[in-house]
Design a protein around this motif. Structure first.
Motif: not given
Length: 436
Positions: A185-188, A218-219, A224-227, A249-251
């Motif tokens: 749905x578009x969440x980064x 989830x990472x 998923x760019x940021x968690x 790195x995305x956490x």
């Protein structure tokens, strides 16, 4: 007169957990024969999802409901007000007599049956049932993902267990599926939330790896760019959790750890563990593994029996701990809690004064730490354009949605993650120039 496809609008009060609850109810309406509208003026039914964690939140909820009942309800026949969420969960039948303008009360535990309530009120069949899989409607660049509900702790001041019940972990497969749906749905950015996400899995059979396993799963979801992790209790900051953050790195290097106090006598009266020394050791351990971490906490001022020595201890702790952000609440004696019945209640004026001194100290430290970002190049998630002044705004990894300030940018499109050089700071806000 109600249309063949009644329109439903939502008003949400309170914390991100309420926002998720509202989004799930919106999704059930969207999947039904009813219409979902943003503005109450266009609605046949308004659902007010309330907060009732403390007295001030309850008062705001009551005021909002009464305003809707007085201004919106009489404008057209066939309209209905529904009160959902924490307030009916906490006060139950008491509300029916005191708020006769409300057509139905839907506590947290019954929000999944909202469509049945709407059928009864409007006389129109929902035409569909809520799917078994959790559905969401969020479509912005950032989305909350609730991984647990309720609480298993016995903090003396807290009403959450009576409102949301005992701790319940969501199955990991459901969490991952919802993360994928939110990205679609578009969440980064995905923000993991719950009353205490660090206790995830303790109520499920077997050793599932705790919150660290959720973070790793989830990472790994593509897109998923940021968690981000919010509401991690101090005893849940395990070495494995810190490793899970460090290895992905995305956490984002950000932890919201509600401490409530640092004086040992006050913490014991609150039925919480730790003291200033042990909490400082925990913060040092976090910073050793995640040297660029941004830390947020919440504190309570004026708990029953709190002495001036306790306040000085908390001030010393704040000075040494150097949080990036600290929310300070005035203690509120809530009906039904152990703390409300304790002797040595602190006068409200004193509670407020102590809270303000702590806020001033926290702001002084937080502003200084924000200013230290000047000259750094950081990733910024662009949220949109401020409608008042036309400035593009976003957040860097060390700013959670809605609470930690913004980065003001010279350009950018919503949903983009850009690199920006921080050129100035104003309080908790930063000013950045986009590099790429």
């Amino acid at each position: 007169m109600v249309s063949k496809a009644p329109a439903v609008a939502f008003i949400t009060l309170g914390c991100p957990k309420n926002e998720v609850d509202t989004d799930r109810m919106r999704a059930s309406v969207l999947a039904s024969a009813y219409r979902l509208v943003d503005e109450p003026d266009h609605a046949d039914v308004v659902v007010v999802n309330t907060c009732s964690f403390i007295r001030e939140a309850t008062e705001e909820s009551i005021s909002t409901v009464l305003d809707i009942a007085a201004d919106w309800l009489p404008e057209r026949a066939g309209r209905h007000v529904v009160v959902a969420g924490c307030m009916p969960a906490r006060y139950g039948e008491e509300l029916s007599d005191s708020m006769p303008e409300v057509a139905a009360f839907v506590p947290v535990s019954e929000e999944g049956a909202l469509l049945a309530v709407l059928e009864r009120l409007t006389g129109v069949s929902a035409g569909a049932t809520t799917p078994k899989a959790v559905r969401r409607t969020d479509s912005g660049p950032s989305a909350y993902l609730q991984i647990s509900d309720g609480c298993h702790r016995v903090c003396a001041y807290c009403t959450i267990p009576s409102i949301r019940g005992p701790y319940v972990s969501r199955p990991l497969a459901d969490i991952v599926a919802e993360a994928k749906a939110l990205v679609a749905h578009g969440a980064s950015e995905i923000v993991l939330i719950g009353q205490d996400i660090s206790a995830w899995g303790h109520d499920l059979a077997g050793d599932l790896g705790g919150l660290a396993a959720v973070v790793r799963a989830v990472a790994a979801v593509q897109g998923v760019r940021w968690l981000r992790l919010m509401y991690v209790q101090p005893d849940g900051v395990s070495d494995d959790l810190l490793a899970a953050i460090a290895e992905n790195d995305n956490v984002v290097r950000y932890l919201d750890i509600p401490l409530q106090h640092a004086s040992k006598p006050v913490l014991r009266a609150m039925r919480r563990s730790g003291d200033a020394t042990s909490l400082l050791r925990m913060l040092a351990r976090i910073r050793a593994v995640l040297p660029d971490v941004a830390l947020r906490t919440t504190l309570i001022a004026g708990f029953p029996g709190e002495t001036t020595a306790d306040v000085r201890e908390l001030q010393r702790f704040l000075t040494e701990a150097r949080f990036d952000y600290a929310g300070v609440f005035v203690y509120s004696p809530e009906d039904g809690t152990e703390a409300a019945a304790l002797p040595s209640q602190i006068p409200l004026r004193t509670r407020r004064a102590r809270a303000q001194r702590l806020r001033d100290l926290a702001d002084e430290i937080g502003f200084e730490r924000a200013g230290m970002r000047v000259g750094e190049t950081v990733e910024v998630l662009v949220e949109g354009t401020d409608p008042d002044d036309g400035v593009v705004v976003g957040r860097w990894r060390g700013q959670a949605p809605e609470i930690d300030g913004l980065v003001l940018l010279d350009k950018g499109e919503p949903g983009q993650i850009v690199s920006a050089c921080i050129v100035d700071s104003l309080g908790y806000d930063l000013e950045g120039e986009v590099i790429s």
